[in-house]
Design a protein around this motif. Structure first.
Motif, mmCIF file in Angstrom:
data_model
loop_
_atom_site.group_PDB
_atom_site.id
_atom_site.type_symbol
_atom_site.label_atom_id
_atom_site.label_comp_id
_atom_site.label_asym_id
_atom_site.label_seq_id
_atom_site.Cartn_x
_atom_site.Cartn_y
_atom_site.Cartn_z
ATOM 1 N N CYS A 20 65.140 85.807 17.359
ATOM 2 C CA CYS A 20 64.771 87.226 17.350
ATOM 3 C C CYS A 20 63.279 87.469 17.160
ATOM 4 O O CYS A 20 62.745 88.474 17.580
ATOM 5 C CB CYS A 20 65.571 87.965 16.282
ATOM 6 S SG CYS A 20 64.987 87.667 14.596
ATOM 7 N N GLY A 21 62.600 86.538 16.473
ATOM 8 C CA GLY A 21 61.157 86.682 16.277
ATOM 9 C C GLY A 21 60.757 87.460 15.031
ATOM 10 O O GLY A 21 59.580 87.484 14.677
ATOM 11 N N HIS A 22 61.713 88.099 14.347
ATOM 12 C CA HIS A 22 61.293 88.894 13.185
ATOM 13 C C HIS A 22 62.208 88.798 11.958
ATOM 14 O O HIS A 22 62.071 89.564 11.026
ATOM 15 C CB HIS A 22 61.077 90.365 13.577
ATOM 16 C CG HIS A 22 62.207 90.937 14.368
ATOM 17 N ND1 HIS A 22 63.359 91.366 13.783
ATOM 18 C CD2 HIS A 22 62.357 91.111 15.700
ATOM 19 C CE1 HIS A 22 64.180 91.798 14.736
ATOM 20 N NE2 HIS A 22 63.599 91.649 15.902
ATOM 21 N N CYS A 23 63.158 87.850 11.960
ATOM 22 C CA CYS A 23 63.986 87.706 10.750
ATOM 23 C C CYS A 23 63.229 86.841 9.721
ATOM 24 O O CYS A 23 62.122 86.358 9.983
ATOM 25 C CB CYS A 23 65.335 87.077 11.094
ATOM 26 S SG CYS A 23 65.255 85.336 11.512
ATOM 27 N N CYS A 74 62.370 83.388 11.311
ATOM 28 C CA CYS A 74 61.430 83.487 12.431
ATOM 29 C C CYS A 74 60.020 83.774 11.924
ATOM 30 O O CYS A 74 59.054 83.181 12.392
ATOM 31 C CB CYS A 74 61.870 84.582 13.400
ATOM 32 S SG CYS A 74 63.230 84.062 14.467
ATOM 33 N N CYS A 130 67.023 81.056 12.922
ATOM 34 C CA CYS A 130 67.069 82.515 13.114
ATOM 35 C C CYS A 130 68.450 83.066 12.744
ATOM 36 O O CYS A 130 69.478 82.592 13.220
ATOM 37 C CB CYS A 130 66.748 82.847 14.571
ATOM 38 S SG CYS A 130 66.902 84.593 14.950
ATOM 39 N N THR A 131 68.450 84.090 11.885
ATOM 40 C CA THR A 131 69.723 84.636 11.424
ATOM 41 C C THR A 131 70.401 85.467 12.514
ATOM 42 O O THR A 131 71.594 85.731 12.442
ATOM 43 C CB THR A 131 69.533 85.520 10.179
ATOM 44 O OG1 THR A 131 68.546 86.507 10.489
ATOM 45 C CG2 THR A 131 69.092 84.712 8.984
HETATM 46 ZN ZN LIG Z 1 65.065 85.401 13.878
#
Ligand SMILES: [Zn+2]
Ligand SMILES: [Zn+2]
Length: 323
Positions: free
Chosen positions: A80-83, A86, A94-95
């Protein structure tokens, strides 16, 4: 178009599905070649029942981009890039991560819409079939990168299927000495061909005894790649004090850690991080994946391909599907 659809254990069918929709910056990739992995066999045998019915299988494959014409390896994970993970540079954990062929429809379909960032272009130095066996190379690199071995260190690898044999190859490339174990002799022959220092069939020899004899104080590193609780449970008796054990094939089992002084035990899963390096190793012929391809089938023969991969009498390693 056709796809390999999961309907339940022993019930995976080639059937017609809708054409993929091109949304956002996605591009169309035409399937060229893919390989059947141990994970697919877990689903096929009904050992892992959590797969959603209707899911399209496949997570190790290459294709051709329709927009540029390039041949590409498809990377099966999306993060996702933002958890939490990440943001710490750990996309593997990544969750909200998705995995093609498991939590999202996979690659065994005639055309797939893909994000360009999940595509690695390949040169003519690598065949479609070789480009269908990238996942186990990436996994082998990941494990060896975790170990950070020194030249001459002992690595004991339980299981010499395609994944174990690639672990053997990468460990040797890192300058390690390898003790390869498997219950099937044809696999041990290959391990020896690749240069393993010892090849042990636990049906005939006690692996713990052999490892202690050869290494004196236990193996610096141990990899469980056989996928059984029995081999998981052997690992504390194979590793030396302060050594490292990677559980790749199976993560369940009772670990008796009485004598494993300060040894480290960890699970390792596939990550997108090693994919470019894995493709590079295959391209430069530094690892051999061709020799692991034992059977080839056309897309329409998918059922037969699964039966072959699941039948030890066929001596399968990696079974390939081609368009
Ligand atoms: Zn993530
Ligand atoms: Zn796999």
């Amino acid at each position: 178009m056709k796809a390999a659809v999961y309907h339940g254990p022993r019930d995976i069918r080639i059937e017609q599905v809708l054409e993929p929709q091109i949304k956002g910056n996605r591009v169309l990739v035409e399937f060229r070649s893919g390989s059947i992995c141990g994970t697919d066999l877990h689903f096929y045998r009904g050992e892992w029942k959590w797969l959603k019915k209707g899911r399209i299988l496949g997570h190790d494959a290459c294709g051709r981009r329709e927009d540029t014409g390039e041949r590409v390896v498809m990377v099966p994970t999306v993060n996702c890039g933002h958890c939490y993970f990440c943001l710490r540079g750990l996309p593997t954990y990544c969750t909200r991560g998705k995995f093609y062929g498991m939590t999202r429809d996979g690659f065994f379909m005639e055309r797939k819409a893909m994000q360009p960032r999940n595509l690695i272009p390949i040169t003519s130095d690598i065949s479609d079939e070789e480009a269908a066996v990238v996942e186990p190379v990436a996994l082998a690199l990941r494990v060896l990168n975790h170990f950070q071995p020194n030249v001459g260190d002992w690595i004991t690898i339980l299981g010499q299927g395609a994944i174990g044999l690639l672990m053997t190859q990468v460990a040797l490339m890192k300058g390690c000495r390898v003790i390869a174990a498997d219950l099937l002799d044809y696999r041990l022959e290959l391990a020896k061909k690749y240069g393993a220092d010892a090849a042990v069939n636990p049906n005939r020899e006690d692996i713990i005894k052999v490892v202690r004899q050869l290494t004196k104080i236990g193996s610096n590193f141990v990899i469980e790649a056989a996928g059984t609780t029995q081999t998981v449970e052997q690992t504390p008796f194979l590793v030396r004090k302060v050594g490292k054990v990677a559980l790749v094939g199976e993560s369940q089992g009772y670990l008796n850690l009485e004598d494993a002084d300060e040894a480290q035990f960890f699970t390792v899963y596939l990550s997108p991080i090693e994919y470019p390096a894995a493709v590079d190793l295959i391209e430069r012929k530094l690892v051999d994946v061709k020799g692991l391809i034992t059977h080839k089938f056309k897309f329409d023969e998918f059922q037969k391909a699964l039966q072959t991969a699941d039948n030890p009498a066929e001596k399968p390693l990696r079974v390939i599907i081609t368009q």
